[in-house]
Write a protein that holds these residues in place. Structure first.
Motif, PDB file in Angstrom:
ATOM      1  N   ASP A 201      -3.925 -44.063  -3.633  1.00 54.48           N
ATOM      2  CA  ASP A 201      -4.290 -42.650  -3.731  1.00 54.48           C
ATOM      3  C   ASP A 201      -5.800 -42.424  -3.779  1.00 54.48           C
ATOM      4  N   ASP A 202      -6.579 -43.486  -3.947  1.00 56.96           N
ATOM      5  CA  ASP A 202      -8.027 -43.340  -3.990  1.00 56.96           C
ATOM      6  C   ASP A 202      -8.650 -43.264  -2.600  1.00 56.96           C
ATOM      7  N   TYR A 203      -7.839 -43.507  -1.580  1.00 52.18           N
ATOM      8  CA  TYR A 203      -8.339 -43.476  -0.199  1.00 52.18           C
ATOM      9  C   TYR A 203      -7.838 -42.213   0.489  1.00 52.18           C
ATOM     10  N   ALA A 204      -8.712 -41.580   1.260  1.00 51.99           N
ATOM     11  CA  ALA A 204      -8.370 -40.344   1.960  1.00 51.99           C
ATOM     12  C   ALA A 204      -8.481 -40.563   3.464  1.00 51.99           C
ATOM     13  N   VAL A 205      -7.563 -39.957   4.207  1.00 50.64           N
ATOM     14  CA  VAL A 205      -7.623 -40.033   5.664  1.00 50.64           C
ATOM     15  C   VAL A 205      -8.949 -39.429   6.128  1.00 50.64           C
ATOM     16  N   GLY A 206      -9.632 -40.135   7.003  1.00 52.24           N
ATOM     17  CA  GLY A 206     -10.936 -39.711   7.492  1.00 52.24           C
ATOM     18  C   GLY A 206     -12.099 -40.341   6.752  1.00 52.24           C
ATOM     19  N   GLU A 207     -11.826 -40.947   5.599  1.00 51.56           N
ATOM     20  CA  GLU A 207     -12.879 -41.597   4.823  1.00 51.56           C
ATOM     21  C   GLU A 207     -13.415 -42.825   5.562  1.00 51.56           C
ATOM     22  N   LYS A 208     -14.731 -42.993   5.523  1.00 45.98           N
ATOM     23  CA  LYS A 208     -15.361 -44.177   6.094  1.00 45.98           C
ATOM     24  C   LYS A 208     -15.986 -45.014   4.985  1.00 45.98           C
ATOM     25  N   ILE A 209     -15.898 -46.327   5.140  1.00 41.67           N
ATOM     26  CA  ILE A 209     -16.385 -47.258   4.124  1.00 41.67           C
ATOM     27  C   ILE A 209     -17.342 -48.238   4.788  1.00 41.67           C
ATOM     28  N   ASP A 210     -18.592 -48.217   4.358  1.00 40.44           N
ATOM     29  CA  ASP A 210     -19.575 -49.177   4.838  1.00 40.44           C
ATOM     30  C   ASP A 210     -19.454 -50.429   3.980  1.00 40.44           C
ATOM     31  N   HIS A 211     -19.098 -51.548   4.606  1.00 38.28           N
ATOM     32  CA  HIS A 211     -18.861 -52.771   3.833  1.00 38.28           C
ATOM     33  C   HIS A 211     -20.152 -53.517   3.485  1.00 38.28           C
ATOM     34  N   VAL A 212     -21.265 -53.017   3.938  1.00 36.91           N
ATOM     35  CA  VAL A 212     -22.622 -53.361   3.471  1.00 36.91           C
ATOM     36  C   VAL A 212     -23.085 -54.761   3.894  1.00 36.91           C
ATOM     37  N   ASP A 213     -22.285 -55.778   3.612  1.00 32.74           N
ATOM     38  CA  ASP A 213     -22.749 -57.151   3.796  1.00 32.74           C
ATOM     39  C   ASP A 213     -22.748 -57.562   5.268  1.00 32.74           C
ATOM     40  N   GLY A 214     -23.589 -58.512   5.605  1.00 32.64           N
ATOM     41  CA  GLY A 214     -23.651 -59.028   6.962  1.00 32.64           C
ATOM     42  C   GLY A 214     -23.686 -60.541   6.967  1.00 32.64           C
ATOM     43  N   VAL A 215     -23.226 -61.135   8.080  1.00 36.49           N
ATOM     44  CA  VAL A 215     -23.266 -62.586   8.255  1.00 36.49           C
ATOM     45  C   VAL A 215     -23.802 -62.888   9.649  1.00 36.49           C
ATOM     46  N   THR A 216     -24.766 -63.783   9.734  1.00 36.43           N
ATOM     47  CA  THR A 216     -25.312 -64.190  11.021  1.00 36.43           C
ATOM     48  C   THR A 216     -24.460 -65.306  11.605  1.00 36.43           C
ATOM     49  N   LEU A 217     -23.997 -65.112  12.830  1.00 37.03           N
ATOM     50  CA  LEU A 217     -23.147 -66.102  13.487  1.00 37.03           C
ATOM     51  C   LEU A 217     -23.965 -67.337  13.843  1.00 37.03           C
ATOM     52  N   SER A 218     -23.351 -68.498  13.684  1.00 36.82           N
ATOM     53  CA  SER A 218     -24.021 -69.739  14.048  1.00 36.82           C
ATOM     54  C   SER A 218     -23.235 -70.442  15.144  1.00 36.82           C
ATOM     55  N   GLU A 219     -23.954 -71.184  15.982  1.00 41.27           N
ATOM     56  CA  GLU A 219     -23.320 -71.903  17.085  1.00 41.27           C
ATOM     57  C   GLU A 219     -22.290 -72.899  16.565  1.00 41.27           C
ATOM     58  N   SER A 220     -22.650 -73.658  15.527  1.00 42.17           N
ATOM     59  CA  SER A 220     -21.760 -74.714  15.048  1.00 42.17           C
ATOM     60  C   SER A 220     -20.495 -74.150  14.416  1.00 42.17           C
ATOM     61  N   GLU A 221     -20.632 -73.058  13.644  1.00 40.38           N
ATOM     62  CA  GLU A 221     -19.462 -72.527  12.942  1.00 40.38           C
ATOM     63  C   GLU A 221     -18.456 -71.909  13.902  1.00 40.38           C
TER      64      GLU A 221
END
Length: 349
Positions: A201-221
């Motif tokens: 019930d805490d989520y509303a249709v149309g709500e957007k959530i910025d997940h904030v964190d980022g990860v840089t992709l690596s060739e090996s992974e």
């Protein structure tokens, strides 16, 4: 007669053709550990045997608790590559993916695919192949099934195009068609252990959530991940497979990265019940930094104690987009959007 497999080219596919893919794969706790080493996932059900048992998804001693749904997907998907997409230009999208059985260590998955559509591209150099794939476990139960479409090179560009057949695929899995684990019960849900207090019930249709964190992709992974799923597509490993000499990051790698990043804001979206559709809207390469945001598209009640379903749009971007813009005024995807994924997730009520 050659004993090696060059893979299928566009002209090798026919409507109704069925592939029984090789190399069944047994899931182990090693898959869980390596997945957690590659992706910053922290969802409580696949992370904690005790938590999984508390919501009905493991034995009382915590044994046999589910791995991430996407582990099952990647393994099952990897089986299809040698027959379907070894000569792919790119994997384009997914539809009607339903997770029907939780996958636990010890389960062995094998996959088959049926060709359900063909459409040659106007340049005559490639075409789009549509398949429906089904993964079953060692008991013959369907663990998951899905449709996907992939662009595949032609071997002989002088051949006439086949009759165009584009299958009709549902834009969304209806809530009534979601398969809910039979013992799932969120009525005594441990919010502290899960990491967030947000309920259905805490989520509303149309709500957007910025997940904030980022990860840089690596060739090996990304190459390690693709090998883990026994995905042999040339574009992920061989710099000679693409004109630009770059290794293309497996689209599923971006999906798992975005799902893991979505924990911040959707930590209680414990289980992915279905993927309604998805598009890899731009290629990803090593050194790209991936961020994610989500939009609540719909909400539904389901027949399990204390459980609700959120329909979420999960978007991965190259670089952070604080405006969370999916498409421009021209209807085209905004610059930097890598993935547009539409899914149903199960959350506590």
């Amino acid at each position: 007669m050659s004993k090696t497999n060059p893979g299928h080219f566009f002209e090798d596919f026919a409507i109704g053709q069925v592939f029984e893919h090789a190399t069944p794969r047994t899931i182990t706790d090693g898959d869980r550990a390596v997945y957690g080493a590659i992706y910053p996932t922290r969802f409580a059900v696949p992370s904690s045997a005790q938590f999984a048992a508390s919501v009905g998804l493991a034995a009382s001693d915590g044994s046999g608790h589910p791995v991430e749904e996407l582990i099952g997907f990647h393994v099952a998907f990897g089986k299809t590559v040698p027959d379907v997409s070894l000569n792919a230009v790119a994997n384009l999208g997914y539809a009607e993916l339903r997770f029907r059985q939780p996958v636990v260590p010890g389960d062995t998955l094998r996959t088959s695919s049926e060709v359900i559509g063909l459409k040659q591209n106007s340049n005559g150099k490639s075409g789009v192949v549509y398949v429906r794939s089904t993964a079953v476990n060692q008991r013959g139960e369907i663990a998951l099934d899905w449709a996907r479409w992939v662009m595949v090179h032609k071997r002989d560009q002088t051949l006439e195009a086949p009759e165009t057949v584009v299958p009709e695929l549902a834009s969304v899995v209806a809530p009534a068609d979601l398969v809910i684990p039979s013992r799932l019960d969120f009525s005594d849900y441990d919010f502290a252990a899960a990491g967030e207090s947000h309920r259905f019930d805490d989520y509303a249709v149309g709500e957007k959530i910025d997940h904030v964190d980022g990860v840089t992709l690596s060739e090996s992974e990304h190459m390690m991940a693709t090998r883990l799923w026994q995905n042999t597509a040339k574009v992920h490993f061989n710099t000679e497979a693409r004109p630009d000499g770059r290794r293309l990051v497996y689209g599923g790698h971006v999906i798992s990265m975005a799902r893991a990043l979505s924990f911040n804001g959707l930590a209680n979206a414990q289980l992915v019940a279905a993927i309604n559709g998805g598009s890899h809207t731009a290629p990803a390469f090593a050194d790209d930094t991936v961020y994610a945001w989500s939009e609540v598209l719909d909400k539904a009640e389901v027949d399990a104690p204390g459980v609700g379903a959120l329909r979420l749009r999960l978007v991965a971007t190259k670089g952070r987009d604080e405006s969370m813009t999916l498409k421009g005024d021209d209807g085209k995807y905004a610059s930097g959007v890598l993935l547009d994924l539409d899914l149903w997730a199960l959350v506590p009520r």
